[in-house]
Design a protein around this motif. Structure first.
Motif, PDB file in Angstrom:
ATOM      1  N   ASP A  73       0.822  -1.221   0.000  1.00 13.27           N
ATOM      2  CA  ASP A  73       0.000   0.000   0.000  1.00 13.27           C
ATOM      3  C   ASP A  73       0.851   1.265   0.000  1.00 13.27           C
ATOM      4  OD1 ASP A  73      -2.506   1.173  -0.161  1.00 13.27           O
ATOM      5  OD2 ASP A  73      -2.734   1.352   2.003  1.00 13.27           O
ATOM      6  N   GLY A  74       1.937   1.240  -0.761  1.00 12.64           N
ATOM      7  CA  GLY A  74       2.776   2.422  -0.917  1.00 12.64           C
ATOM      8  C   GLY A  74       3.902   2.557   0.075  1.00 12.64           C
ATOM      9  N   LEU A  75       3.973   1.648   1.053  1.00 12.72           N
ATOM     10  CA  LEU A  75       5.015   1.734   2.081  1.00 12.72           C
ATOM     11  C   LEU A  75       5.775   0.415   2.175  1.00 12.72           C
ATOM     12  CD1 LEU A  75       3.016   3.607   4.890  1.00 12.72           C
ATOM     13  CD2 LEU A  75       4.641   4.585   3.246  1.00 12.72           C
ATOM     14  N   PRO A  76       6.529   0.047   1.154  1.00  7.71           N
ATOM     15  CA  PRO A  76       7.272  -1.212   1.204  1.00  7.71           C
ATOM     16  C   PRO A  76       8.392  -1.132   2.239  1.00  7.71           C
ATOM     17  CG  PRO A  76       7.972   0.087  -0.681  1.00  7.71           C
ATOM     18  CD  PRO A  76       6.788   0.800  -0.086  1.00  7.71           C
ATOM     19  N   PRO A  77       8.804  -2.261   2.805  1.00  9.12           N
ATOM     20  CA  PRO A  77       9.917  -2.250   3.777  1.00  9.12           C
ATOM     21  C   PRO A  77      11.182  -1.701   3.119  1.00  9.12           C
ATOM     22  CG  PRO A  77       8.779  -4.368   3.780  1.00  9.12           C
ATOM     23  CD  PRO A  77       8.255  -3.610   2.605  1.00  9.12           C
ATOM     24  N   LEU A  78      11.921  -0.887   3.867  1.00  9.76           N
ATOM     25  CA  LEU A  78      13.121  -0.247   3.328  1.00  9.76           C
ATOM     26  C   LEU A  78      14.390  -0.632   4.076  1.00  9.76           C
ATOM     27  CD1 LEU A  78      11.777   3.374   2.704  1.00  9.76           C
ATOM     28  CD2 LEU A  78      12.085   1.557   1.021  1.00  9.76           C
ATOM     29  N   LEU A  79      14.275  -1.337   5.198  1.00 15.00           N
ATOM     30  CA  LEU A  79      15.473  -1.681   5.961  1.00 15.00           C
ATOM     31  C   LEU A  79      16.430  -2.506   5.107  1.00 15.00           C
ATOM     32  CD1 LEU A  79      14.316  -2.578   9.574  1.00 15.00           C
ATOM     33  CD2 LEU A  79      15.914  -0.792   8.881  1.00 15.00           C
ATOM     34  N   PRO A  80      17.707  -2.193   5.172  1.00 25.10           N
ATOM     35  CA  PRO A  80      18.677  -2.941   4.367  1.00 25.10           C
ATOM     36  C   PRO A  80      18.769  -4.390   4.812  1.00 25.10           C
ATOM     37  CG  PRO A  80      19.798  -1.472   5.906  1.00 25.10           C
ATOM     38  CD  PRO A  80      18.346  -1.120   5.965  1.00 25.10           C
ATOM     39  N   ASN A  81      19.040  -5.243   3.848  1.00 21.59           N
ATOM     40  CA  ASN A  81      19.214  -6.667   4.140  1.00 21.59           C
ATOM     41  C   ASN A  81      20.693  -6.911   4.388  1.00 21.59           C
ATOM     42  OD1 ASN A  81      18.920  -9.431   4.359  1.00 21.59           O
ATOM     43  ND2 ASN A  81      18.864  -9.764   2.133  1.00 21.59           N
ATOM     44  N   HIS A  82      21.121  -6.674   5.617  1.00 22.66           N
ATOM     45  CA  HIS A  82      22.550  -6.765   5.949  1.00 22.66           C
ATOM     46  C   HIS A  82      23.051  -8.201   5.812  1.00 22.66           C
ATOM     47  CE1 HIS A  82      22.944  -2.647   7.254  1.00 22.66           C
ATOM     48  NE2 HIS A  82      21.908  -2.777   8.059  1.00 22.66           N
ATOM     49  N   THR A  83      24.165  -8.342   5.119  1.00 23.46           N
ATOM     50  CA  THR A  83      24.805  -9.653   4.987  1.00 23.46           C
ATOM     51  C   THR A  83      26.295  -9.527   5.306  1.00 23.46           C
ATOM     52  OG1 THR A  83      25.150  -9.220   2.634  1.00 23.46           O
ATOM     53  CG2 THR A  83      23.178 -10.470   3.234  1.00 23.46           C
ATOM     54  N   SER A  84      26.618  -8.606   6.223  1.00 23.50           N
ATOM     55  CA  SER A  84      28.021  -8.300   6.493  1.00 23.50           C
ATOM     56  C   SER A  84      28.788  -9.489   7.076  1.00 23.50           C
ATOM     57  CB  SER A  84      28.131  -7.107   7.444  1.00 23.50           C
ATOM     58  OG  SER A  84      27.450  -7.375   8.653  1.00 23.50           O
ATOM     59  N   GLU A  85      28.083 -10.460   7.709  1.00 16.39           N
ATOM     60  CA  GLU A  85      28.779 -11.596   8.299  1.00 16.39           C
ATOM     61  C   GLU A  85      29.119 -12.650   7.259  1.00 16.39           C
ATOM     62  OE1 GLU A  85      29.893 -11.576  11.366  1.00 16.39           O
ATOM     63  OE2 GLU A  85      29.045  -9.565  11.498  1.00 16.39           O
ATOM     64  N   GLY A  86      28.473 -12.594   6.098  1.00 20.31           N
ATOM     65  CA  GLY A  86      28.743 -13.566   5.051  1.00 20.31           C
ATOM     66  C   GLY A  86      29.627 -12.989   3.970  1.00 20.31           C
ATOM     67  N   THR A  87      29.612 -13.633   2.821  1.00 13.64           N
ATOM     68  CA  THR A  87      30.418 -13.210   1.684  1.00 13.64           C
ATOM     69  C   THR A  87      29.504 -12.742   0.561  1.00 13.64           C
ATOM     70  OG1 THR A  87      32.170 -14.781   2.243  1.00 13.64           O
ATOM     71  CG2 THR A  87      32.148 -13.932  -0.014  1.00 13.64           C
ATOM     72  N   VAL A  88      29.850 -11.606  -0.014  1.00 17.25           N
ATOM     73  CA  VAL A  88      29.114 -11.075  -1.159  1.00 17.25           C
ATOM     74  C   VAL A  88      30.080 -10.992  -2.326  1.00 17.25           C
ATOM     75  CG1 VAL A  88      27.772  -9.156  -2.087  1.00 17.25           C
ATOM     76  CG2 VAL A  88      27.597  -9.750   0.342  1.00 17.25           C
ATOM     77  N   VAL A  89      29.672 -11.536  -3.459  1.00 18.79           N
ATOM     78  CA  VAL A  89      30.490 -11.499  -4.668  1.00 18.79           C
ATOM     79  C   VAL A  89      29.768 -10.654  -5.717  1.00 18.79           C
ATOM     80  CG1 VAL A  89      31.601 -12.839  -6.488  1.00 18.79           C
ATOM     81  CG2 VAL A  89      31.450 -13.782  -4.167  1.00 18.79           C
ATOM     82  N   PHE A  90      30.382  -9.518  -6.054  1.00 15.60           N
ATOM     83  CA  PHE A  90      29.840  -8.660  -7.102  1.00 15.60           C
ATOM     84  C   PHE A  90      30.451  -9.076  -8.438  1.00 15.60           C
ATOM     85  CE2 PHE A  90      29.638  -6.138  -3.201  1.00 15.60           C
ATOM     86  CZ  PHE A  90      28.319  -5.710  -3.220  1.00 15.60           C
ATOM     87  N   THR A  91      29.625  -9.363  -9.408  1.00 11.49           N
ATOM     88  CA  THR A  91      30.103  -9.777 -10.726  1.00 11.49           C
ATOM     89  C   THR A  91      29.802  -8.700 -11.763  1.00 11.49           C
ATOM     90  OG1 THR A  91      28.018 -10.886 -11.281  1.00 11.49           O
ATOM     91  CG2 THR A  91      29.687 -12.197 -10.119  1.00 11.49           C
ATOM     92  N   ASN A  92      30.466  -8.844 -12.906  1.00 10.67           N
ATOM     93  CA  ASN A  92      30.292  -7.880 -14.003  1.00 10.67           C
ATOM     94  C   ASN A  92      30.520  -6.448 -13.536  1.00 10.67           C
ATOM     95  OD1 ASN A  92      29.719  -9.956 -15.781  1.00 10.67           O
ATOM     96  ND2 ASN A  92      27.510  -9.838 -15.408  1.00 10.67           N
ATOM     97  N   VAL A  93      31.631  -6.247 -12.836  1.00 14.58           N
ATOM     98  CA  VAL A  93      32.002  -4.929 -12.312  1.00 14.58           C
ATOM     99  C   VAL A  93      32.934  -4.252 -13.313  1.00 14.58           C
ATOM    100  CG1 VAL A  93      33.066  -3.670 -10.406  1.00 14.58           C
ATOM    101  CG2 VAL A  93      31.832  -5.817  -9.965  1.00 14.58           C
ATOM    102  N   SER A  94      32.654  -2.972 -13.633  1.00 12.00           N
ATOM    103  CA  SER A  94      33.504  -2.263 -14.598  1.00 12.00           C
ATOM    104  C   SER A  94      34.571  -1.421 -13.913  1.00 12.00           C
ATOM    105  CB  SER A  94      32.650  -1.370 -15.503  1.00 12.00           C
ATOM    106  OG  SER A  94      31.973  -0.382 -14.735  1.00 12.00           O
ATOM    107  N   HIS A  95      34.255  -0.814 -12.762  1.00 11.37           N
ATOM    108  CA  HIS A  95      35.212   0.050 -12.074  1.00 11.37           C
ATOM    109  C   HIS A  95      35.049  -0.092 -10.562  1.00 11.37           C
ATOM    110  CE1 HIS A  95      34.687   2.052 -16.004  1.00 11.37           C
ATOM    111  NE2 HIS A  95      35.950   2.408 -15.871  1.00 11.37           N
ATOM    112  N   VAL A  96      36.149   0.106  -9.850  1.00 11.25           N
ATOM    113  CA  VAL A  96      36.110   0.202  -8.397  1.00 11.25           C
ATOM    114  C   VAL A  96      36.882   1.456  -7.999  1.00 11.25           C
ATOM    115  CG1 VAL A  96      36.765  -0.849  -6.199  1.00 11.25           C
ATOM    116  CG2 VAL A  96      35.971  -2.297  -8.085  1.00 11.25           C
ATOM    117  N   TYR A  97      36.254   2.276  -7.154  1.00 10.04           N
ATOM    118  CA  TYR A  97      36.881   3.509  -6.673  1.00 10.04           C
ATOM    119  C   TYR A  97      37.059   3.408  -5.158  1.00 10.04           C
ATOM    120  CZ  TYR A  97      35.355   5.222 -11.229  1.00 10.04           C
ATOM    121  OH  TYR A  97      35.164   5.376 -12.582  1.00 10.04           O
ATOM    122  N   ALA A  98      38.116   4.052  -4.647  1.00  7.00           N
ATOM    123  CA  ALA A  98      38.384   4.028  -3.207  1.00  7.00           C
ATOM    124  C   ALA A  98      38.916   5.390  -2.770  1.00  7.00           C
ATOM    125  CB  ALA A  98      39.385   2.927  -2.870  1.00  7.00           C
TER     126      ALA A  98
END
Length: 871
Positions: A564-589
């Motif tokens: 009804d216009g108010l979907p959940p917005l809390l981030p789905n934290h996965t900091s304790e696990g591993t996340v693999v980003f694929t098809n990445v073109s650039h990384v900045y730091a």
């Protein structure tokens, strides 16, 4: 012949006297008496005949015909004539707005988006502008072109050419900029004349005003600084509406934004509906639409201390009055047309109500400021009760939730005029969604993007269409949403909103595809007249000439409807696990104070990998580099589809983190006490108090969570104040649930914040600078003195919210003065800084930082009048 018995007695007596006194007179009198008798006899006979001929007969049906019968019947015949385009309109060789001396212009080799075929037609060709109209388009008649004198030829080199942008909701000229008391003409807060009086509550209090007789034309300021700014963004036509303080706020006005030789408001009108000059306005051959503003919901309720029930009753009462007049007119005309003149007297009309009567006759476009489902439903029921149509619901943040309600409105379904992402600024906008344009279009409703200028600077109205496209509105409809669709809804699609032969020569040449985020006009023509004297053109990469690729938000849109216009917005934290980003073109730091590229792959390369474990990057490069690494648990894979990874963004300048709904005090931290305005209560520290934003932080607000989902991971916010002293700012994590979470408060104190400005509520600018000098010289008390000592020793930044170049110059001098006294560098940053460009070397030499806010300058106040882009 004797005249006795034929002449009155006094006359015959006088003749006899003449006969007795003179024989000659007697003979002459005899002749005279005969002649005079015949004259009187004939005169009496003529009068008798006339009386018989013209005396009213009891049974003669023509005897009661009034002398102005033809005029009355003509008025009756006109009552239900609908606005329409003259049959010979496209035979015109010159626009009614043509300005003498305008050279014909030939634009060649353009990529043309015409607006035709539901926005799907595009082709390469030429466009000829002549006489203020589009004389030809596509394959141009070269022989005709060769006969034109003083022809200007422009090679577009394949650049995009579109119709001029049409803003269907603007307050240009009535809420003028810079904002001054003497030029605020958007609302009537009481109505100078009310045919049924103000609407009065049982307590005797005015609760609402209906002012449909007001006209934006009567308040249009031709000296608004924003006209030329809006033109520079491609806006050529605007519907200027009264404000939304009243349920029925008055009549709008369609204007072209170019300056005219007459320099008058009337000269700016697209088609003046109030003209009585039949040489330019013949009702029988082309009645013109009028536009009217309605408003429901919070605005009229707040202004008149009413409720939604009061507002709805005000609408019904007003429309009932208009319906009574309409019905009386129809009954009158029915009798007049059947010759029943003896049953009618004066034509029933009321000048104050004629515009609302015309709404019921289908001759006025109604534009309804309306947000929430309850208000939308109220208005739909009113349209069916009184049998009139609404052209468009404006703002309309909940329309995407109830498309079927809109479709049940009387007549045609209303169009919907929206912001792209501006929402949650008051309760009735709280459920606004960036997916609304997409959802509405999928339900077959017309979508329009508008500015509500100066709420949004209409110079960037095209940006609203670009954002709507990004979040799912098809490209043809997104561009139509600021051109052809508003032209159709306001009833002007016979002359604006399209690139077609015979249409007004309102054309924009773009430096890139209009839906690319950087699109900027190379030139804007209004009535065939170029508007940008010295175009600033930047060469754009070739890929920006194509329709931008956008993400697939189908899942997010469905979830928005599900909740009804108010979907959940809390981030789905996965900091304790591993996340693999694929098809990445650039990384900045981050590297020191800079952002540097640490990974870059060839464009189109799809093998870039970034592996993150427990919140830290453990590997990045091509896929083969990271394949053999061990991971903890089952990794989560995210395909970036050629996207980039960068440090989180930081936001500053809004009240993010200190409020949830701007218009609801109970959802805000509130204003801090202002020492120069009123005495600070002793309980908060008296004159030595300084407020910390950290103490008022609000987490879990929808604004903050949406910012987090958009890549803004840190917010910096200072206490809200209307005076000199704001307090101590704080840096916080936008994705945290509350301040006790680890990392929720990034930095408890960031800087001391003050403001220098002109205001009725404040002492003079010189007094404010004097107070700031006193604090910097160590004369502050308590906590206030403690924190300003840190500032003067260069251990803490001082951020001054300021816009005027004159005030900035005073601050530069003050910095030198303080540093000459304390022998410590003062870390000074200017926030706002609209006119700072006037002092670039002085600011640089003084080592002062600048944060532009807003980043797109706008002359909203006198202090901002000399904004950079106005030069």
């Amino acid at each position: 012949m004797s005249t006795k018995g034929l002449l009155p007695q006094p006359i015959t007596g006088e003749i006899d006297h003449l006969l007795a006194t003179n024989d000659r007179a007697r003979r002459n009198a005899s002749t005279f008496r005969i002649i005079f008798g015949w004259v009187l006899l004939l005169t009496g006979t003529v009068f008798s005949i006339i009386r018989l001929l013209y005396a009213p007969a009891r049974n003669d049906p023509l005897s009661n015909i009034p002398i102005d019968a033809a005029e009355i019947l003509d008025k009756c015949r006109m009552l239900n004539v609908q606005p329409h385009t003259p049959a010979n309109f496209y035979e015109r060789k010159q626009s009614d707005r043509f300005q003498a001396g305008t050279n014909p212009t030939l634009i060649t080799n353009a990529t043309i988006w015409s607006g035709r075929l539901n926005g799907l037609e595009q082709f390469t060709g030429d466009v000829l502008l002549d006489g203020g109209i589009i004389r030809d388009i596509g394959d141009i008649d070269r022989e005709f072109v060769a006969r034109l004198d003083d022809l200007v030829t422009i090679d577009a080199n394949g650049a995009w050419l579109s119709p001029g942008v049409v803003d269907m909701h603007s307050h240009l000229g009535v809420h003028s900029n810079p904002g001054l008391r003497g030029s605020s003409d958007g609302n009537s807060h009481h109505g100078p004349v009310l045919p049924v009086g103000p609407f009065i509550s049982s307590l005797g209090r005015t609760i609402l005003t209906v002012t449909q007789w007001m006209r934006a034309l009567d308040g249009l300021n031709t000296h608004d600084d924003a006209y030329r700014l809006s033109v520079s963004g491609g806006v050529t036509t605007a519907l200027v509406l009264p404000g939304s303080a009243n349920a029925i706020g008055g009549q709008g006005l369609l204007i072209k934004l170019r300056p005219t030789t007459e320099r008058s408001p009337t000269a700016m009108t697209l088609e003046n509906p109030y003209s009585t000059n039949t040489s330019e306005y013949d009702p029988l051959h082309g009645l013109r639409w009028r536009q009217m503003k309605h408003a429901c919901g919070e605005n009229p309720d707040r202004v008149y201390s009413g409720t939604r029930m009061d507002t709805t009753w005000a609408f019904r009462q007003a429309y009932d009055k208009a319906r009574q007049i309409k019905n009386a007119q129809d009954a009158y005309c029915q009798k007049a047309s059947t010759g029943k003149w003896d049953e009618i007297k004066d034509f029933p009309e009321d000048y104050q109500w004629e515009a609302l009567v015309d709404v019921l006759r289908g001759r006025v476009k109604v534009h309804n400021h309306c947000y929430e489902t309850v208000d939308l439903d109220d208005m739909v029921r009113i349209t069916n009760e009184f049998k009139f149509s609404i052209a468009a619901f404006h703002h309309a943040h909940e329309t995407y939730l109830v498309p079927s309600t809109l479709k049940s409105a009387y007549g045609h379904p209303p169009a919907v005029a929206l912001f792209s992402t501006k929402a949650r600024y008051k309760r009735e906008s709280y459920r606004g969604s960036e997916f609304a344009p997409k959802i509405l279009s999928e339900n077959g409703l017309q979508v329009i993007m508008k500015s509500d200028h100066p709420v949004l600077d209409s110079r960037y109205l095209l940006y609203e269409a670009q954002i709507a496209h990004y979040f799912g509105l098809p490209p043809n409809l997104a561009l139509a949403a600021v051109t052809s669709t508003p032209a159709e809804v306001i009833g002007e699609d016979h002359r604006i909103g399209f690139l077609k032969r015979g249409y007004d020569a309102d054309v924009v040449l773009w430096d890139s595809h209009p839906l690319s985020l950087s699109a900027t006009p190379k030139q804007v023509w209004i009535d065939g007249i170029p508007q940008i004297k010295v175009p600033h053109v930047v060469d754009k990469p070739a890929f920006l000439q194509n329709i931008p690729k956008t993400p697939d938000f189908e899942r997010e849109a469905r979830k928005t409807l599900e909740y009804d216009g108010l979907p959940p917005l809390l981030p789905n934290h996965t900091s304790e696990g591993t996340v693999v980003f694929t098809n990445v073109s650039h990384v900045y730091a981050r590297k020191g104070d800079s952002i540097v590229e640490v990974l870059g792959l060839r464009r189109g390369h799809d093998n870039g990998i970034v592996q993150v474990q427990r919140g830290e990057i453990i590997c990045m490069g091509e896929a083969s580099t990271c394949l053999e690494l061990n991971t903890t648990g089952k990794p989560t894979f995210v395909n970036l589809q050629g996207g980039s990874i960068s440090p989180g963004l930081v936001t500053f300048g809004s009240n993010l983190g200190l409020e949830d709904i701007q218009g609801e005090p109970s959802t805000k931290d509130g204003l801090v006490p202002a020492p120069l305005i009123s005495k600070v209560p002793a309980i908060v520290g008296g004159d030595g108090a300084i407020i910390r934003a950290a103490d008022g932080l609000q987490f879990f607000t929808r604004h903050a969570l949406l910012a987090y989902r958009s890549g803004i991971t840190t917010g910096i916010v200072a206490p809200q104040s209307q005076g000199l002293l704001s307090g101590l700012s704080v840096a916080f994590s936008t994705g945290s649930e509350h301040r006790l979470k680890k990392g929720a408060v990034v930095q408890n104190v960031v800087a001391v914040h003050v403001a220098i400005s002109h205001s009725d509520n404040l002492p003079s600018v010189s007094a404010q600078v004097a107070a700031l000098r006193n604090l910097l010289l160590g004369n502050g008390e308590g906590e206030l003195g403690y924190w300003f000592e840190k500032v003067t020793k260069g251990k803490l930044s001082l951020v001054v919210d300021v816009h005027s170049a004159d005030a900035i110059a005073s601050l530069i001098e003050l910095k030198r003065e303080i540093e000459g006294t304390t022998f410590h560098p003062l870390k000074l940053t200017l926030s706002g800084a609209t006119e700072s460009y006037l002092l670039p070397s002085e600011i640089s030499d003084a080592d002062i930082g600048v944060i532009l806010r807003p980043i797109r300058s706008f002359p909203s106040s006198w202090e901002m009048k000399r904004m950079a882009s106005s030069k």
